[in-house]
Structure formats: structure tokens, C-alpha cells
Motif scaffolding. Structure first.
Motif, PDB file in Angstrom:
ATOM      1  N   ASP A  41      34.140  39.360  85.161  1.00 36.23           N
ATOM      2  CA  ASP A  41      35.500  38.474  85.342  1.00 36.23           C
ATOM      3  C   ASP A  41      36.604  39.106  86.558  1.00 36.23           C
ATOM      4  O   ASP A  41      37.204  38.247  87.149  1.00 36.23           O
ATOM      5  CB  ASP A  41      36.266  38.818  83.983  1.00 36.23           C
ATOM      6  CG  ASP A  41      35.572  38.082  82.600  1.00 36.23           C
ATOM      7  OD1 ASP A  41      34.826  37.014  82.983  1.00 36.23           O
ATOM      8  OD2 ASP A  41      35.250  38.933  81.762  1.00 36.23           O
ATOM      9  N   GLN A  45      37.522  37.148  90.692  1.00 35.92           N
ATOM     10  CA  GLN A  45      38.858  37.146  91.213  1.00 35.92           C
ATOM     11  C   GLN A  45      39.169  37.759  92.605  1.00 35.92           C
ATOM     12  O   GLN A  45      40.242  37.547  93.194  1.00 35.92           O
ATOM     13  CB  GLN A  45      39.894  37.422  90.184  1.00 35.92           C
ATOM     14  CG  GLN A  45      39.891  36.562  88.816  1.00 35.92           C
ATOM     15  CD  GLN A  45      39.920  35.325  89.005  1.00 35.92           C
ATOM     16  OE1 GLN A  45      40.796  34.758  89.700  1.00 35.92           O
ATOM     17  NE2 GLN A  45      38.695  34.471  88.162  1.00 35.92           N
ATOM     18  N   THR A  98      30.805  34.675  83.872  1.00 34.34           N
ATOM     19  CA  THR A  98      31.965  35.107  83.516  1.00 34.34           C
ATOM     20  C   THR A  98      32.687  34.600  82.043  1.00 34.34           C
ATOM     21  O   THR A  98      32.138  33.349  81.558  1.00 34.34           O
ATOM     22  CB  THR A  98      32.993  34.674  84.517  1.00 34.34           C
ATOM     23  OG1 THR A  98      32.979  33.340  84.738  1.00 34.34           O
ATOM     24  CG2 THR A  98      32.836  35.636  85.620  1.00 34.34           C
ATOM     25  N   ARG A  99      33.644  35.018  81.499  1.00 33.74           N
ATOM     26  CA  ARG A  99      34.190  34.179  80.324  1.00 33.74           C
ATOM     27  C   ARG A  99      34.635  32.969  80.732  1.00 33.74           C
ATOM     28  O   ARG A  99      34.594  32.199  79.820  1.00 33.74           O
ATOM     29  CB  ARG A  99      35.059  35.116  79.606  1.00 33.74           C
ATOM     30  CG  ARG A  99      34.767  36.590  78.915  1.00 33.74           C
ATOM     31  CD  ARG A  99      35.905  37.425  78.398  1.00 33.74           C
ATOM     32  NE  ARG A  99      35.222  38.565  77.640  1.00 33.74           N
ATOM     33  CZ  ARG A  99      34.734  39.496  78.262  1.00 33.74           C
ATOM     34  NH1 ARG A  99      34.331  39.805  79.520  1.00 33.74           N
ATOM     35  NH2 ARG A  99      34.029  40.396  77.334  1.00 33.74           N
ATOM     36  N   ALA A 100      35.337  32.808  81.886  1.00 29.43           N
ATOM     37  CA  ALA A 100      35.899  31.567  82.212  1.00 29.43           C
ATOM     38  C   ALA A 100      34.666  30.569  82.194  1.00 29.43           C
ATOM     39  O   ALA A 100      34.916  29.109  82.513  1.00 29.43           O
ATOM     40  CB  ALA A 100      36.486  31.668  83.525  1.00 29.43           C
ATOM     41  N   SER A 102      32.315  30.037  80.253  1.00 27.86           N
ATOM     42  CA  SER A 102      31.734  29.393  78.624  1.00 27.86           C
ATOM     43  C   SER A 102      32.008  27.964  78.867  1.00 27.86           C
ATOM     44  O   SER A 102      32.955  27.402  79.217  1.00 27.86           O
ATOM     45  CB  SER A 102      32.741  30.076  77.743  1.00 27.86           C
ATOM     46  OG  SER A 102      32.379  29.756  76.520  1.00 27.86           O
ATOM     47  N   ASN A 105      28.068  31.009  79.867  1.00 26.62           N
ATOM     48  CA  ASN A 105      28.333  32.486  80.257  1.00 26.62           C
ATOM     49  C   ASN A 105      26.889  33.203  79.571  1.00 26.62           C
ATOM     50  O   ASN A 105      27.152  33.593  78.491  1.00 26.62           O
ATOM     51  CB  ASN A 105      29.463  33.179  79.678  1.00 26.62           C
ATOM     52  CG  ASN A 105      29.515  34.588  79.971  1.00 26.62           C
ATOM     53  OD1 ASN A 105      28.818  35.162  80.719  1.00 26.62           O
ATOM     54  ND2 ASN A 105      30.437  35.084  79.435  1.00 26.62           N
ATOM     55  N   GLN A 151      30.592  30.016  71.886  1.00 21.99           N
ATOM     56  CA  GLN A 151      30.040  29.352  73.227  1.00 21.99           C
ATOM     57  C   GLN A 151      29.199  27.838  72.788  1.00 21.99           C
ATOM     58  O   GLN A 151      29.609  26.782  73.235  1.00 21.99           O
ATOM     59  CB  GLN A 151      29.084  29.915  74.086  1.00 21.99           C
ATOM     60  CG  GLN A 151      30.050  31.178  74.951  1.00 21.99           C
ATOM     61  CD  GLN A 151      29.194  31.663  75.922  1.00 21.99           C
ATOM     62  OE1 GLN A 151      29.580  32.234  76.915  1.00 21.99           O
ATOM     63  NE2 GLN A 151      27.777  31.759  75.866  1.00 21.99           N
TER      64      GLN A 151
END
Length: 356
Positions: A41, A45, A98-100, A102, A105, A151
């Protein structure tokens, strides 16, 4: 005595496969670590960064981060600039790590590998002596399962899963009685209770810890139309009390799934619906040769699903009990109408729409 002549090319091909297995097994553990520490994660970024910059951003120890990065670079997960000594997670990889990302993921699923490896010793003992390993030995299993179902089930519940039953969403809006058997930490049921305030929801699970989490979440959401109870699904003794009963990835784990299904049959009203989500597979191993996750699912089955059932003196169906066995047991429980639906976002599961 006939001397067997070995095919050297076949040996070489299999050796390559074995080395790939070792590398992939190691990468699975490192992927789990990357997920749990939030490294994927964070890196999603960041611009190309040094190991120290990554460690600082993640608030982790640089030496461990650097070694983890070594595995990720050589495994093809992360790109490395030798001259600048910087590391970069491509957006195309972040889209699966990444969790974003999902529900895509895959890193979340990697947690099962080290979790299951933690019970290798008692499982090996079962190979010699039979029996099983109880739920209490699986640390974090409910937590990982909650993330998994978050998920595949929770995220898709209202938009994709419930609409496969004609008229169900409208009925939930008007107000019906709903039971979730094996509700775990209650993420799916709490979401339904919040979305459909006119309906009444009940969740049963054998785990006291999971029910405690479910109750706390319901309280934090100020839900008044839901209740959770610690209850063995095999003791379900209600008669025609519910318009909708759900089980999400729960039946094959049961010690006595036959008893549970009969209890669900009795508890369902005559015009009600039982929605059963369970593993999409064949009951015969030859039918799973093209299954994209068959080795993974058989491993989870052997090291968890089958074993926890056997530990309780159960049938030990396992995760790969398969569509044929599921249909057989639903019929034996008394159900006469079963439709099977599959959803594009979830290659792993069947959704059985079951009626009396």
C-alpha cells in the motif's frame, strides 16, 4: 529384472517445476508480509525510492525491508534501478497487491500460506494417527477469512449477490426475517442490516471471539434490527422461522453438514430461499484438472477445512466437496429446487439458490 530407462527431459522439466514451487512458496510468505505490514500500500503511493525511504514511509525496520525488497525484486514483483538503488511498485502490479485494489487484491489470500504452515506439525500427526486439528489452533484464521469474504462476499453483496435471487432485494426492503448460519465476525450480516432497516437479522456462529466482534460492530453502527448468538449450527432447531437463510463458505467446514442442512430446511419457511455460497469445484479430482486454484484449495482443505471437521468427529468433507456432493446433500436434506449461479468477480465460488 528390467532396467527402467528414465526420460531425462521429463526429469529436467519436473526439476524446473520443483524449483518454481520453492520460489513461489517463498514469495507467497513474502507477499503475506507485504500485505500485513502495508508495504504494498505504501509503495503504491511512492515514486522510485530507496529502501530507507520505503522503511521510513512504512515506519518499519530498514534492514528487514531491504531483505524483503530483495525477494520482491528477484521474484518480479518490484522493479529495481541498480544505478540509483531505488525500488518501484508498478501500477499494474499494485492493481493486484493493494487494499485499494479489492476485490482484486490477491496479496490478502497469500496470508493463508503462512497461517496453514503454522499447523504443519499437528497435521502431520493426523496423517499418522487420524483425527484433526481444532479451530483453536488456527491463529488469525477468522481474521483472514473475514478479509477474504470482505473481498468476495461483502463488497459484492448488495450489488451482485443478492440480486441473483429474483425479488429478494425488494423483499428485504419491505422487511423479512433473515438468518446467517456460520456468520463469523458478521460483516455480511451487519452490512445487510444497515442496508435494509425494515428486515430482521440473526447470526449464529460457534466462535465466541467472532460473535463478540460482530456484536461490537453492530453496536458501533447503532443497529437495532440484528442479533448475534454463539450457537453450533448442528443444533439449529427452529421451525419455519425465516424467509431467507444464508451460508457463506460455511457448510463444508461443518462437522455434520448433513445435520446442518436438515436444520436449515426446517428453519426455512415454505416460500423462503436458502442462499448457499460455497467452493466451485468437482467432487472428483479429475474434474478439477483445469481449475485455476485447485492445488491452493486442496491445500486449504487438507490443512484446515477437512481437519477441523474431523477434529470434532465430523464427516471431514473438506473445501473440495464439490458441486455433485453439494447437490446430493441438499436433496437428502429435503430441498427439491436448486439453481446454481456464478458471478464474474468470483471464480472461486458457486451460489446455490435453494428452495423447498
Amino acid at each position: 529384472m528390467t532396467l527402467q530407462i528414465l526420460d531425462s527431459s521429463k526429469i529436467e522439466t519436473f526439476a524446473d517445476k520443483l524449483f518454481g514451487t520453492l520460489n513461489n512458496g517463498a514469495l507467497a510468505i513474502m507477499t503475506s508480509i507485504g500485505h500485513r505490514t502495508g508495504l504494498f500500500d505504501i509503495m503504491a503511493q511512492l515514486p522510485p525510492s530507496t529502501s530507507q525511504e520505503i522503511a521510513d514511509a512504512a515506519r518499519l525496520n530498514e534492514r528487514y525491508v531491504r531483505e524483503w525488497l530483495g525477494a520482491m525484486v528477484t521474484g518480479g514483483f518490484i522493479e529495481y534501478d541498480r544505478d540509483r538503488q531505488t525500488y518501484y511498485l508498478p501500477s499494474e502490479h499494485a492493481a493486484l497487491l493493494t487494499r485499494a485494489a479489492s476485490p482484486d487484491n490477491i496479496a490478502a489470500f497469500a496470508q493463508y500460506i503462512p497461517l496453514l504452515a503454522s499447523v504443519e506439525e499437528p497435521i502431520i500427526d493426523c496423517f499418522y494417527n487420524g483425527g484433526g486439528v481444532p479451530y483453536s489452533e488456527y491463529k488469525r484464521f477468522h481474521q483472514v477469512m473475514a478479509e477474504d469474504s470482505g473481498q468476495t462476499v461483502v463488497a459484492a453483496l448488495t450489488d451482485l449477490i443478492l440480486p441473483i435471487v429474483p425479488g429478494l432485494t425488494e423483499a428485504l426492503k419491505r422487511g423479512i426475517d433473515v438468518l446467517d448460519v456460520g456468520c463469523g465476525s458478521g460483516r455480511a450480516l451487519n452490512k445487510m442490516a444497515k442496508t435494509f432497516p425494515n428486515s430482521r437479522f440473526t447470526g449464529y456462529d460457534l466462535s465466541q471471539d467472532a460473535i463478540a466482534v460482530a456484536q461490537l460492530k453492530a453496536q458501533s453502527l447503532d443497529l437495532t434490527n440484528i442479533q448475534f448468538r454463539v450457537k453450533d449450527a448442528a443444533t439449529l432447531d427452529e421451525i419455519e422461522g425465516y424467509d431467507l437463510i444464508t451460508t457463506f463458505d460455511a457448510i463444508h467446514d461443518q462437522a455434520r453438514p448433513d445435520v446442518v442442512l436438515r436444520g436449515i430446511f426446517r428453519a426455512l419457511r415454505n416460500d423462503g430461499v436458502y442462499l448457499m455460497q460455497d467452493i466451485r469445484a468437482s467432487s472428483e479430482v479429475s474434474g478439477n484438472m483445469e481449475h485455476p486454484a485447485a492445488p491452493f484449495l486442496y491445500t486449504i482443505s487438507c490443512l484446515h477445512c477437512m481437519s477441523v471437521s474431523l477434529a470434532d468427529g465430523g464427516m471431514g468433507l473438506g473445501a473440495m466437496w464439490g458441486e455433485q456432493k453439494a447437490l446430493e446433500m441438499l436433496k437428502e436434506a429435503g430441498f427439491t429446487r436448486v439453481e446454481i449461479e456464478q458471478l464474474d468477480h468470483d471464480f472461486q465460488n458457486n451460489y446455490y439458490i435453494v428452495r423447498k
